[in-house]
Design a protein around this motif. Structure first.
Motif, short mmCIF file in Angstrom:
data_model
loop_
_atom_site.label_atom_id
_atom_site.label_comp_id
_atom_site.label_asym_id
_atom_site.label_seq_id
_atom_site.Cartn_x
_atom_site.Cartn_y
_atom_site.Cartn_z
N HIS A 94 -77.01 -53.91 16.92
CA HIS A 94 -76.85 -51.79 16.62
C HIS A 94 -76.27 -51.04 18.29
CE1 HIS A 94 -79.77 -52.70 12.79
NE2 HIS A 94 -78.50 -53.18 12.41
N LEU A 95 -75.99 -50.34 17.89
CA LEU A 95 -75.38 -48.98 18.98
C LEU A 95 -76.34 -47.79 17.95
CD1 LEU A 95 -71.40 -49.60 19.21
CD2 LEU A 95 -73.61 -50.27 20.58
N VAL A 96 -77.47 -47.44 19.01
CA VAL A 96 -78.87 -46.32 18.61
C VAL A 96 -78.32 -45.38 19.68
CG1 VAL A 96 -80.99 -45.74 17.99
CG2 VAL A 96 -79.89 -47.97 17.74
N CYS A 97 -78.35 -44.27 19.13
CA CYS A 97 -77.76 -42.98 19.94
C CYS A 97 -79.16 -42.13 19.73
CB CYS A 97 -77.46 -42.01 18.67
SG CYS A 97 -76.70 -40.38 19.53
N GLY A 140 -78.30 -45.59 23.90
CA GLY A 140 -77.38 -44.85 24.40
C GLY A 140 -76.73 -43.08 23.57
N LYS A 141 -76.44 -42.64 24.21
CA LYS A 141 -75.09 -41.58 23.43
C LYS A 141 -74.22 -41.69 22.35
CE LYS A 141 -77.21 -37.75 25.90
NZ LYS A 141 -79.16 -38.13 25.67
N CYS A 142 -73.97 -41.52 21.84
CA CYS A 142 -72.89 -41.91 20.28
C CYS A 142 -71.77 -40.23 20.99
CB CYS A 142 -73.02 -40.99 19.23
SG CYS A 142 -72.96 -39.66 19.23
N PRO A 143 -70.28 -41.09 20.87
CA PRO A 143 -69.19 -40.16 21.08
C PRO A 143 -68.88 -38.70 20.85
CG PRO A 143 -67.99 -42.45 20.09
CD PRO A 143 -69.75 -42.13 20.09
N ASN A 144 -69.88 -38.37 19.76
CA ASN A 144 -70.07 -37.03 19.03
C ASN A 144 -71.02 -36.20 20.51
OD1 ASN A 144 -68.36 -37.05 17.16
ND2 ASN A 144 -69.87 -37.53 16.07
N CYS A 145 -71.81 -36.26 20.85
CA CYS A 145 -73.16 -36.55 21.34
C CYS A 145 -73.19 -36.58 22.96
CB CYS A 145 -74.81 -37.33 20.76
SG CYS A 145 -75.52 -37.32 20.08
N GLN A 146 -72.39 -37.27 23.21
CA GLN A 146 -71.77 -37.21 25.01
C GLN A 146 -71.22 -36.13 25.01
OE1 GLN A 146 -69.54 -39.95 25.90
NE2 GLN A 146 -70.26 -41.87 24.31
N GLY A 147 -70.08 -35.01 24.52
CA GLY A 147 -70.01 -33.47 24.54
C GLY A 147 -70.69 -33.25 25.28
#
Length: 147
Positions: A94-97, A140-147
């Motif tokens: 799992h990748l977890v934001c 970590g942070k998903c692509p949507n939350c990295q902004g």
């Protein structure tokens, strides 16, 4: 509604762990047996209702407990503390934001650099445990939350 081959698969999986087949169990397994599906019990209940299944929330909770106890599904807490379920059988992690709580599957076959079998074997040898498997999550942070 699951196709005949899928129904037979769910019946066989239930029988293999000593559980009898019921429609709620089959429908829950069918719902969870998809990539990137990690619902809370309430989300699962709503998803089954949207599919037109007449099922009670207490039936969902009861069957989630039974299926988890028999190793057919995996229960985990997301970063926000919600209990979620995973029934996807393809080996994955799992990748977890840590920001929005999104949980995404990453298939192990898509990450050949990560061979956890030697680590599992070494852990068993060093501890004396009879290990049956592993669960791994990257946070970590998903692509949507990295902004």
């Amino acid at each position: 509604m699951p196709r005949t081959k899928e129904k037979e698969n769910y019946r066989a999986r239930l029988k293999a762990v000593g559980l009898r087949h019921t429609l709620p169990r089959e429908r829950i397994l069918s719902f969870l047996d998809r990539k990137n599906v990690h619902p809370t019990p309430e989300e699962l209940y709503q998803g089954l209702k949207k599919r037109g299944y007449d099922i009670g929330l207490s039936t969902v909770y009861l069957n989630l407990h039974v299926l988890r106890e028999h190793g057919l599904i995996y229960e985990f807490k997301d970063p926000k503390g919600y209990t979620r379920y995973d029934g996807y059988n393809e080996p994955h992690l799992h990748l977890v934001c840590t920001s929005c709580g999104k949980v995404e599957d990453l298939l192990l076959k898509n990450l050949p650099e990560l061979d956890l079998e030697p680590a599992l074997k070494a852990a068993a040898e060093r501890t004396g445990w009879a290990l049956e498997g592993f669960r791994l999550e990257f946070r970590g942070k998903c692509p949507n939350c990295q902004g």
